[in-house]
Design a protein around this motif. Structure first.
Motif, short mmCIF file in Angstrom:
data_model
loop_
_atom_site.label_atom_id
_atom_site.label_comp_id
_atom_site.label_asym_id
_atom_site.label_seq_id
_atom_site.Cartn_x
_atom_site.Cartn_y
_atom_site.Cartn_z
N GLU A 223 24.95 -18.22 -24.38
CA GLU A 223 26.39 -18.09 -24.12
C GLU A 223 27.07 -17.23 -25.18
O GLU A 223 27.87 -16.35 -24.87
CB GLU A 223 27.02 -19.48 -24.07
N ALA A 228 29.04 -14.57 -19.86
CA ALA A 228 28.84 -14.87 -18.43
C ALA A 228 27.94 -13.85 -17.73
O ALA A 228 27.82 -13.88 -16.50
CB ALA A 228 30.22 -14.93 -17.75
N GLU A 239 24.92 -20.52 -16.37
CA GLU A 239 25.10 -21.51 -15.29
C GLU A 239 23.76 -22.07 -14.84
O GLU A 239 23.60 -23.27 -14.62
CB GLU A 239 25.81 -20.86 -14.09
N LYS A 242 22.24 -24.42 -17.61
CA LYS A 242 22.93 -25.71 -17.80
C LYS A 242 22.35 -26.80 -16.91
O LYS A 242 22.42 -27.98 -17.23
CB LYS A 242 24.42 -25.55 -17.49
N LYS A 243 21.75 -26.39 -15.79
CA LYS A 243 21.28 -27.40 -14.82
C LYS A 243 20.17 -28.30 -15.37
O LYS A 243 20.05 -29.45 -14.96
CB LYS A 243 20.77 -26.70 -13.55
#
Ligand code: HEM
Length: 260
Positions: A223, A228, A239, A242-243
């Protein structure tokens, strides 16, 4: 020729393996290469150590398992701490050579996938990211099809009279391990009656937490370095990462803690 420090360690080969692709060379690309290669060496060792823990579990060797689990935990702490070094690289510095990485990404680390498989996080779909003629493919496939560390832990628990259901002992080992209530009941009993085994369970929990810490530090590194942007491996980047942040290895050890 007598053996020397250099020939024993294969240093002439090893020290030729850091080849930056930027031209003119970007200073930080050397750091980027060295740190990834170092990670791969540690992954190699952790895999070697976890294979021993599997054997220890099935043989009921408590002290052997504690000893090696502690080593794995310490390596994991080193893996987490190394991120500090890479965080001295600024986003601008990374951008200066990022294009040179083309589509290569840690996502394609076959040893990391092996590690996930050994730890019971089996995702057969991961195999499709590796070409069939990649020498790493059969090694990963073997890991996918063999019993995980968690499956060997069941052997250990059975030796301590835990009622591990037959369905778990005969499960399709190419699928992920899942939490199980019978195993948790047995673990609860052992936690309150066998302080010697608790030392092992806590070392396993430390290792597990260490892996989650690594995921957290990695996602924060990503990050702060690319924000992004999408990953070079083609994922959504932060994204996507993060899962899997809080995914446990030894789910049963985490599930019982409010009852202890
Ligand atoms: C500037 C430093 C780094 C950046 C920007 C970065 C970025 C990323 C991104 C965006 C992903 C998601 C997959 C993709 O689309 O590419 C990823 C995955 C991954 N990276 Fe890194 N990474 C960095 C350093 C490292 C280091 C030092 C390692 C150590 C081996 C590493 C290992 C991995 C692994 C194993 C994955 C797969 C994770 C998973 O599938 O859950 N990365 N990285």
């Amino acid at each position: 020729m007598s053996l020397t420090y250099s020939t024993y360690l294969g240093l002439n080969d090893l020290l030729q393996l850091q080849q930056p692709r930027s031209s003119p060379p970007e200073h930080d690309e050397m750091l980027f290469i060295v740190i990834h290669q170092t990670y791969e060496l540690w992954f190699k060792l952790v895999l070697h150590e976890l294979d021993k823990v599997k054997r220890d579990f099935s043989a009921g060797d408590l002290y052997g398992a504690i000893h090696t689990m502690r080593r794995c935990r310490t390596i994991m702490k080193t893996l987490v701490a190394q991120i500090d070094i890479l965080e001295t690289m600024t986003p601008m510095s990374f951008t200066s050579f990022r294009d040179r990485l083309e589509t290569s990404s840690g996502f394609q680390s076959s040893q990391y996938r092996e590690l996930e498989f050994v730890l019971g996080y089996k995702r057969p779909a991961m195999m499709k990211f590796f070409k069939a003629d990649d020498p790493a493919a059969p090694v990963m496939q073997k890991r996918l099809n063999e019993r995980s560390l968690v499956d060997h832990f069941y052997d250990f628990l059975k030796l301590h009279d835990v009622d591990v259901p037959e369905s778990l002992m005969k499960r399709d080992v190419s699928q992920p391990n899942e939490a199980n209530e019978h195993v948790q009941e047995g673990l609860l009993r052992l936690y309150t009656s066998r302080p010697d085994l608790v030392i092992l369970f806590e070392a396993m929990t430390d290792f597990d937490e260490g892996l989650q810490e690594w995921r957290y530090r990695h996602v924060k590194l990503v990050e702060r370095t690319i924000g992004a942007k999408h990953g070079t491996g083609g994922s959504l980047g932060v994204e996507f990462l993060k899962k899997s942040l809080f995914l446990p290895v030894f789910a049963d050890l985490w599930a019982i803690r409010h009852k202890l």
